[in-house]
Design a protein around this motif. Structure first.
Motif, mmCIF file in Angstrom:
data_model
loop_
_atom_site.group_PDB
_atom_site.id
_atom_site.type_symbol
_atom_site.label_atom_id
_atom_site.label_comp_id
_atom_site.label_asym_id
_atom_site.label_seq_id
_atom_site.Cartn_x
_atom_site.Cartn_y
_atom_site.Cartn_z
ATOM 1 N N HIS A 23 0.787 -1.242 0.000
ATOM 2 C CA HIS A 23 0.000 0.000 0.000
ATOM 3 C C HIS A 23 0.822 1.298 0.000
ATOM 4 O O HIS A 23 0.254 2.367 -0.233
ATOM 5 C CB HIS A 23 -1.017 -0.003 1.145
ATOM 6 C CG HIS A 23 -0.413 -0.209 2.504
ATOM 7 N ND1 HIS A 23 -1.107 -0.023 3.671
ATOM 8 C CD2 HIS A 23 0.842 -0.603 2.889
ATOM 9 C CE1 HIS A 23 -0.342 -0.286 4.696
ATOM 10 N NE2 HIS A 23 0.842 -0.637 4.248
ATOM 11 N N SER A 59 8.804 -8.297 -5.202
ATOM 12 C CA SER A 59 7.882 -8.966 -4.289
ATOM 13 C C SER A 59 8.344 -10.401 -4.146
ATOM 14 O O SER A 59 8.802 -11.010 -5.111
ATOM 15 C CB SER A 59 6.446 -8.928 -4.802
ATOM 16 O OG SER A 59 5.635 -9.715 -3.940
ATOM 17 N N ARG A 60 8.197 -10.933 -2.929
ATOM 18 C CA ARG A 60 8.593 -12.335 -2.725
ATOM 19 C C ARG A 60 7.473 -13.283 -3.121
ATOM 20 O O ARG A 60 7.651 -14.472 -3.140
ATOM 21 C CB ARG A 60 8.980 -12.550 -1.255
ATOM 22 C CG ARG A 60 10.237 -11.774 -0.857
ATOM 23 C CD ARG A 60 10.286 -11.609 0.643
ATOM 24 N NE ARG A 60 9.018 -11.106 1.107
ATOM 25 C CZ ARG A 60 8.433 -11.442 2.250
ATOM 26 N NH1 ARG A 60 9.034 -12.266 3.071
ATOM 27 N NH2 ARG A 60 7.255 -10.946 2.594
ATOM 28 N N TYR A 63 15.438 -9.325 2.030
ATOM 29 C CA TYR A 63 16.405 -8.524 2.795
ATOM 30 C C TYR A 63 17.443 -9.391 3.503
ATOM 31 O O TYR A 63 18.536 -8.935 3.791
ATOM 32 C CB TYR A 63 15.679 -7.692 3.861
ATOM 33 C CG TYR A 63 14.795 -6.590 3.311
ATOM 34 C CD1 TYR A 63 15.295 -5.633 2.442
ATOM 35 C CD2 TYR A 63 13.450 -6.490 3.704
ATOM 36 C CE1 TYR A 63 14.491 -4.611 1.955
ATOM 37 C CE2 TYR A 63 12.648 -5.461 3.227
ATOM 38 C CZ TYR A 63 13.166 -4.524 2.347
ATOM 39 O OH TYR A 63 12.368 -3.517 1.869
ATOM 40 N N THR A 90 10.048 -2.134 5.387
ATOM 41 C CA THR A 90 10.230 -3.454 6.009
ATOM 42 C C THR A 90 8.997 -3.824 6.821
ATOM 43 O O THR A 90 8.272 -2.945 7.299
ATOM 44 C CB THR A 90 11.471 -3.437 6.931
ATOM 45 O OG1 THR A 90 11.298 -2.415 7.919
ATOM 46 C CG2 THR A 90 12.747 -3.191 6.149
ATOM 47 N N ASP A 95 6.877 -5.522 10.114
ATOM 48 C CA ASP A 95 7.053 -5.608 11.563
ATOM 49 C C ASP A 95 7.847 -6.875 11.903
ATOM 50 O O ASP A 95 7.641 -7.931 11.303
ATOM 51 C CB ASP A 95 5.685 -5.680 12.255
ATOM 52 C CG ASP A 95 4.967 -4.333 12.225
ATOM 53 O OD1 ASP A 95 5.628 -3.306 12.021
ATOM 54 O OD2 ASP A 95 3.730 -4.325 12.395
ATOM 55 N N HIS A 135 12.884 0.232 14.113
ATOM 56 C CA HIS A 135 13.239 1.370 13.261
ATOM 57 C C HIS A 135 14.443 2.139 13.824
ATOM 58 O O HIS A 135 15.216 2.721 13.075
ATOM 59 C CB HIS A 135 12.020 2.283 13.056
ATOM 60 C CG HIS A 135 10.891 1.552 12.364
ATOM 61 N ND1 HIS A 135 10.960 1.194 11.047
ATOM 62 C CD2 HIS A 135 9.707 1.078 12.823
ATOM 63 C CE1 HIS A 135 9.853 0.537 10.706
ATOM 64 N NE2 HIS A 135 9.071 0.454 11.765
ATOM 65 N N ASP A 193 -5.320 1.304 8.279
ATOM 66 C CA ASP A 193 -5.414 0.453 9.472
ATOM 67 C C ASP A 193 -6.887 0.263 9.837
ATOM 68 O O ASP A 193 -7.265 -0.762 10.406
ATOM 69 C CB ASP A 193 -4.684 1.085 10.666
ATOM 70 C CG ASP A 193 -3.172 0.934 10.573
ATOM 71 O OD1 ASP A 193 -2.704 0.033 9.851
ATOM 72 O OD2 ASP A 193 -2.467 1.735 11.212
HETATM 73 N N1 LIG Z 1 0.477 0.285 10.240
HETATM 74 C C1 LIG Z 1 0.777 1.427 10.776
HETATM 75 O O1 LIG Z 1 -0.094 2.161 11.242
HETATM 76 C C2 LIG Z 1 2.199 1.916 10.790
HETATM 77 C C3 LIG Z 1 2.438 3.184 11.292
HETATM 78 C C4 LIG Z 1 3.744 3.672 11.284
HETATM 79 C C5 LIG Z 1 4.763 2.878 10.804
HETATM 80 N N2 LIG Z 1 4.510 1.627 10.350
HETATM 81 C C6 LIG Z 1 5.649 0.849 9.813
HETATM 82 O O2 LIG Z 1 5.541 0.890 8.414
HETATM 83 C C7 LIG Z 1 6.203 -0.224 7.845
HETATM 84 C C8 LIG Z 1 5.349 -0.772 6.754
HETATM 85 O O3 LIG Z 1 4.172 -1.292 7.296
HETATM 86 P P1 LIG Z 1 3.277 -2.206 6.361
HETATM 87 O O4 LIG Z 1 2.102 -2.602 7.152
HETATM 88 O O5 LIG Z 1 3.108 -1.541 5.052
HETATM 89 O O6 LIG Z 1 4.283 -3.463 6.212
HETATM 90 P P2 LIG Z 1 4.114 -4.837 5.423
HETATM 91 O O7 LIG Z 1 3.067 -4.715 4.386
HETATM 92 O O8 LIG Z 1 4.001 -5.964 6.389
HETATM 93 O O9 LIG Z 1 5.577 -5.002 4.762
HETATM 94 C C9 LIG Z 1 6.069 -4.125 3.813
HETATM 95 C C10 LIG Z 1 6.608 -4.865 2.612
HETATM 96 O O10 LIG Z 1 7.817 -5.529 2.930
HETATM 97 C C11 LIG Z 1 7.996 -6.610 2.036
HETATM 98 N N3 LIG Z 1 8.796 -7.613 2.743
HETATM 99 C C12 LIG Z 1 8.451 -8.277 3.878
HETATM 100 N N4 LIG Z 1 9.465 -9.072 4.288
HETATM 101 C C13 LIG Z 1 10.465 -8.912 3.370
HETATM 102 C C14 LIG Z 1 11.764 -9.478 3.227
HETATM 103 N N5 LIG Z 1 12.241 -10.359 4.122
HETATM 104 N N6 LIG Z 1 12.503 -9.094 2.180
HETATM 105 C C15 LIG Z 1 12.047 -8.215 1.267
HETATM 106 N N7 LIG Z 1 10.820 -7.640 1.334
HETATM 107 C C16 LIG Z 1 10.039 -7.989 2.390
HETATM 108 C C17 LIG Z 1 6.580 -7.105 1.711
HETATM 109 O O11 LIG Z 1 6.490 -7.351 0.328
HETATM 110 P P3 LIG Z 1 6.378 -8.838 -0.300
HETATM 111 O O12 LIG Z 1 5.786 -9.733 0.737
HETATM 112 O O13 LIG Z 1 5.489 -8.643 -1.493
HETATM 113 O O14 LIG Z 1 7.777 -9.199 -0.677
HETATM 114 C C18 LIG Z 1 5.668 -5.936 2.107
HETATM 115 O O15 LIG Z 1 4.948 -5.391 1.036
HETATM 116 C C19 LIG Z 1 6.483 -1.189 8.984
HETATM 117 O O16 LIG Z 1 7.862 -1.161 9.216
HETATM 118 C C20 LIG Z 1 5.703 -0.620 10.181
HETATM 119 O O17 LIG Z 1 6.399 -0.815 11.387
HETATM 120 C C21 LIG Z 1 3.243 1.137 10.303
#
Ligand SMILES: NC(=O)c1ccc[n+]([C@@H]2O[C@H](COP(=O)([O-])OP(=O)(O)OC[C@H]3O[C@@H](n4cnc5c(N)ncnc54)[C@H](OP(=O)(O)O)[C@@H]3O)[C@@H](O)[C@H]2O)c1
Length: 310
Positions: free
Chosen positions: A14, A36-37, A59, A79, A81, A134, A160
């Protein structure tokens, strides 16, 4: 000069998908390498971006990271969580240093303003995860001397509300323990801001740490439930009880994040409540977008059906 080539991790997600779409719209000559994996997601990406290179990389897998970075001029890093950020960022930095074409890394963070690793309760510091990861990632990247721009989201992502919509649909209740002040941001606009930074080729973004939130509201969750009620035309109550949260959604967090996943997120929410006065609004996202960002109410109005299908 050869055309720029941008590497985008989480390209089906997103934040990254809107980033890729914005680059293709604004700069069709820029080459995209989309990661994307998931094979299904790669297939979808290749259909939507027939001219892009669509690859898998992890990663935590140095060989795949070396191949992903080869020849790119910019890399966007988001990345999940609970990633082992120390290892992941060490691998990224090692491979990035062997990539002479690379002139910028844009990295997503998620820290409350002015909070430090040392502020995290001792009990959770060694566990890793969202409370600490982070800070850990930033320390590795800062120490590398690589050209990094940070986009820190000190805010809840507006979608969310879709992830949390089970109790909203089934019980007309927004569950969020430890009511607190918080800001909000549309993840698609964070992606667009990242794209603008990369496309600007302006080196003054390097070394910057940008807090990106919508810039309008700092809201308590009770206010969010009231806003949601008005938009959905249905009373959505707010419940801040940790016990209710644990009994209604705790199992989901244990399934996603392990046996202590629910306890961890309760600690996370409690930490945010303790630091709620650090939450503030800025006009940084507006500056990066070159227009006013979307407010939470506007986002709700556009996405009401995703929160509560009719
Ligand atoms: N949700 C909130 O309200 C919020 C607020 C502030 C900050 N955050 C932070 O924002 C970040 C993003 O959140 P999100 O919910 O968008 O995360 P997410 O969708 O779980 O992960 C982000 C992307 O990382 C890729 N990914 C996962 N593991 C990987 C790996 N080992 N190697 C390479 N790519 C990998 C995934 O893509 P593929 O699976 O397609 O490879 C996924 O699209 C997080 O770090 C979170 O802590 C979130």
């Amino acid at each position: 000069m050869a055309n720029d080539s941008v590497l985008i991790f989480g390209a089906a997600g997103h934040i990254s998908l809107p980033l890729a779409r914005w680059i293709r719209y604004k700069s069709p000559e820029t080459r995209l390498r989309l990661v994307s994996r998931s094979a299904d997601q790669r297939q979808r990406l290749q259909v939507e971006f027939p001219d892009a290179e669509v690859i898998s990389a992890d990663y935590l897998d140095p060989a795949s990271m070396a191949a992903a970075l080869e020849g790119v001029s910019a890399a966007f890093i988001v990345t999940p969580d609970f990633l082992d950020e120390q290892r992941a960022m060490e691998i990224l930095c090692a491979e990035a240093k062997s990539t002479p074409t690379l002139r910028q890394i844009v990295r997503i963070l998620g820290n409350l303003p002015y909070t430090k690793l040392g502020d995290i309760p001792e009990k959770w510091r060694s566990v890793g995860g969202t409370l600490t990861q982070h800070h850990v990632a930033r320390a590795v990247l800062d120490g590398s001397g690589l050209p990094v721009t940070y986009l820190n989201m000190p805010a809840y992502l507006m979608d969310d509300l879709v992830r949390w919509s089970g109790p909203i649909r089934e019980h007309s209740v927004l569950l969020m323990p430890y009511d607190r002040r918080h800001s909000w941001v549309d993840p698609a606009e964070v992606g667009q801001a990242a794209a603008n930074i990369i496309l600007s080729r302006d080196d003054r973004h390097i070394g910057q740490y940008y807090d990106v939130e919508s810039g309008y509201e700092v809201l308590r969750f009770g206010d969010v439930a009231n806003m949601l009620s008005d938009v959905l035309h249905r009373q959505i109550d707010y419940n801040d009880s940790p016990e209710t949260w644990r009994s209604m959604v705790g199992s989901r967090y244990r399934a996603m994040f392990g046996d202590h996943g629910d306890e961890y997120f309760l600690a996370f929410y409690h930490f945010e409540q303790t630091h709620e006065f650090s939450v503030r609004n800025s006009n940084v996202l507006e500056t990066l977008l070159g227009r006013p960002p979307t407010s939470l109410r506007s986002w709700m109005m556009c996405n009401a059906n995703a929160v509560l299908p009719r």
